[in-house]
Design an enzyme around this catalytic site. Structure first.
Site, short mmCIF file in Angstrom:
data_model
loop_
_atom_site.label_atom_id
_atom_site.label_comp_id
_atom_site.label_asym_id
_atom_site.label_seq_id
_atom_site.Cartn_x
_atom_site.Cartn_y
_atom_site.Cartn_z
N SER A 238 0.51 -1.42 -0.17
CA SER A 238 0.05 -0.23 0.04
C SER A 238 0.34 1.69 0.42
O SER A 238 2.08 0.75 -0.18
CB SER A 238 -0.83 -0.10 1.08
OG SER A 238 -0.27 0.61 2.26
N LYS A 239 -0.52 2.04 0.00
CA LYS A 239 0.69 4.03 -0.06
C LYS A 239 2.10 3.89 0.78
O LYS A 239 3.24 3.90 0.73
CB LYS A 239 0.41 4.91 0.56
CG LYS A 239 -0.20 5.34 -0.97
CD LYS A 239 -0.78 6.78 -0.85
CE LYS A 239 -1.50 7.50 -2.35
NZ LYS A 239 -2.61 8.55 -1.76
N ARG A 240 1.33 3.24 2.27
CA ARG A 240 2.52 3.27 3.21
C ARG A 240 3.78 2.32 3.26
O ARG A 240 5.31 2.60 3.40
CB ARG A 240 2.22 2.98 4.56
CG ARG A 240 1.87 2.44 5.73
CD ARG A 240 1.88 1.88 6.58
NE ARG A 240 0.10 0.63 6.27
CZ ARG A 240 0.90 -0.48 6.98
NH1 ARG A 240 1.48 -0.90 8.04
NH2 ARG A 240 -0.48 -1.42 7.03
#
Ligand code: GLU
Length: 462
Positions: A238-240
């Site tokens: 994910s983005k993280r």
């Protein structure tokens, strides 16, 4: 046979590391075999495709140096071709028009789920041979009703699917847009793709596509499906975890070659080797050493590899990258020491290009920002008195070089019977604004006589 591979992203979001890794493996395979690599933009999803996303793909590929022999080819430029092919399938009775309504399909699906069957089209229109009429229709493929589809995946080995498991897939929607599975086959055929290399989320599409290749009497390419990339915690990327636009890695200061080197090891290995030159990547890459398990994205390792490239990238190349980065920050490198003198001193100390620019800004800007804690700790009245005295010694130096500055500091300290740290830290804070810089003599050499003395005066007056 000339190896021809392609990268076929849908421009519906950011180009993230997962897609870039697919592009890289496809590019490496083509380069390894002295073949050709093609960029194809799969933009048939009009609702979700955006020009910004196309641009992000082009920028990312250019930044990373993933060059292509052909492309970018846009599927939306090829609608006539898809129409011609689907019509020929209709004529040969290998495809058919289907007028089943959404309501009928949904009711059927619900019933199948209730009956614990795999939801699929029941072939209602398959034998009707419907002409084009007033009713909206889709065009479906007549998938073989029996037999097995088998293929040798270059990563996963043999894969077998019973045709009874497969649907009569939609080739053309009622609005005239081709579906992914249809356009991809026509394109891979027309573009003479020999190896389809893509994420393993497409593995279930491959048997359907093979049936289509067969119906078109087109050569069937080899397939290599690449395992997913997960976050370090084993969760979906994910983005993280870094699933951001790959250009963000550029703005965070990663070097393109470092990112490529990091990505090549994400799911592929050549013994224990971690660092690969551009040519080594190409000469060593193969499918035999692509791992079947998912790979985990690890920022710490990327930083470690980036540090390696900070130290080993040739100075001229670093200069080009730095000039661009400084310009984005509004810093003019003509207003300070030669970058070729700064790079050997700082590249070792910095993890990223961004950190490099941050920690060398004081060489190029007239006004510097002072770290308040460093000022109160090191620029107290007693230290300023010392600086004042030292400034006079410095200004009378004939040669402004490392040895002379070093000797000047030594003499100054010896005369006062104090250690060098006592003057070095106030000096550093006065001329750079903070307590961290390379050794003070080198810092002053790079800063130059005029700027050093002017900054000392400013600090003393403060
Ligand atoms: N457009 C597809 C995607 O972005 C490409 C699939 C393929 O390579 O066949 O997932």
């Amino acid at each position: 046979m000339v190896v021809r591979t392609r990268f076929a992203p849908s421009p519906t979001g950011v180009l993230h590391v997962g897609s870039v890794r697919t592009a890289l493996f496809s590019w490496l395979y083509a380069k390894h075999h002295k073949g050709q690599f093609i960029l194809r933009i799969e933009d048939t999803d009009q609702m979700r495709s955006t020009p910004e996303s196309v641009q992000a793909i082009l920028d990312g590929m250019a930044w990373l140096g993933l060059d292509y022999e052909e492309g970018p080819i846009y599927q939306t430029d090829r609608y006539e071709r898809y129409q011609t092919v689907v019509e020929s399938l209709l004529t040969q009775k290998k495809a058919y028009r289907c007028v089943c309504t959404k309501e009928r399909l949904e009711a059927m699906r619900e019933q199948q789920i209730q009956d614990k069957q795999k939801p699929r089209y029941d072939g209602h229109c398959r034998q009707l041979d419907l002409p084009a009429g007033d009713q909206p229709f889709v065009i479906r493929f007549k998938n073989p009703e029996e037999g097995i589809v088998a293929f040798q995946d270059q990563v996963y080995g043999e894969i077998l699917i019973d045709n009874r498991e497969l649907d009569d897939l939609v080739l053309m929607r009622s609005d005239g847009h081709p579906t992914y599975n249809f356009a991809v086959v026509v394109d891979d055929w027309d573009m003479r793709i020999t190896h389809v290399i893509r994420g393993d989320d497409h593995i279930n599409n491959t048997p359907k596509q093979i049936n289509l290749f067969q119906a078109l009497e087109a050569p069937i390419p080899q397939f290599a499906h690449l395992p997913m990339i997960l976050g370090k915690d084993g969760k979906k990327l994910s983005k993280r975890h870094g699933a951001v636009n790959v250009m963000e890695f550029k703005s965070e200061g990663y070097l393109p070659q470092a990112l490529l080197n990091y990505l090549v090891r994400l799911g592929w290995s050549a013994g224990d080797q971690e660092i690969f030159t551009h040519d080594e990547m190409i000469s060593k890459f193969d499918f035999r050493h692509v791992h079947r398990g998912a790979a985990a994205f690890d920022y710490d390792k990327l930083v470690w590899i980036n540090q390696h490239y900070m130290r080993h990238t040739p100075i001229e190349q670093m200069e080009k990258i730095l000039v661009q980065q400084y310009a984005l920050d509004g810093v003019d490198v003509k207003n300070g020491p030669d970058l070729s003198d700064v790079i050997p001193v700082f590249a070792e100390r910095c993890k990223t290009i961004a950190e490099f620019c941050d920690s060398t800004r004081y060489f190029y800007q007239e006004l510097i920002t002072y770290d308040a804690a460093a000022v109160s700790k090191h620029l107290h009245p007693e230290a300023l008195q010392l600086l004042d005295a030292f400034c006079q010694e410095l200004s009378s130096l004939v040669d402004w070089d490392k040895a002379s500055i070093h000797a000047c500091i030594e003499t100054f300290c010896a005369a006062r019977n104090m250690n060098m740290g006592k003057i070095a830290q106030p000096l550093r804070v006065a001329v750079t604004g903070s307590t961290s810089s390379p050794s003070i003599d080198i810092t002053l050499v790079l800063l130059g006589r005029d700027r050093t003395l002017a900054r000392l005066q400013t600090a003393i007056k403060k």
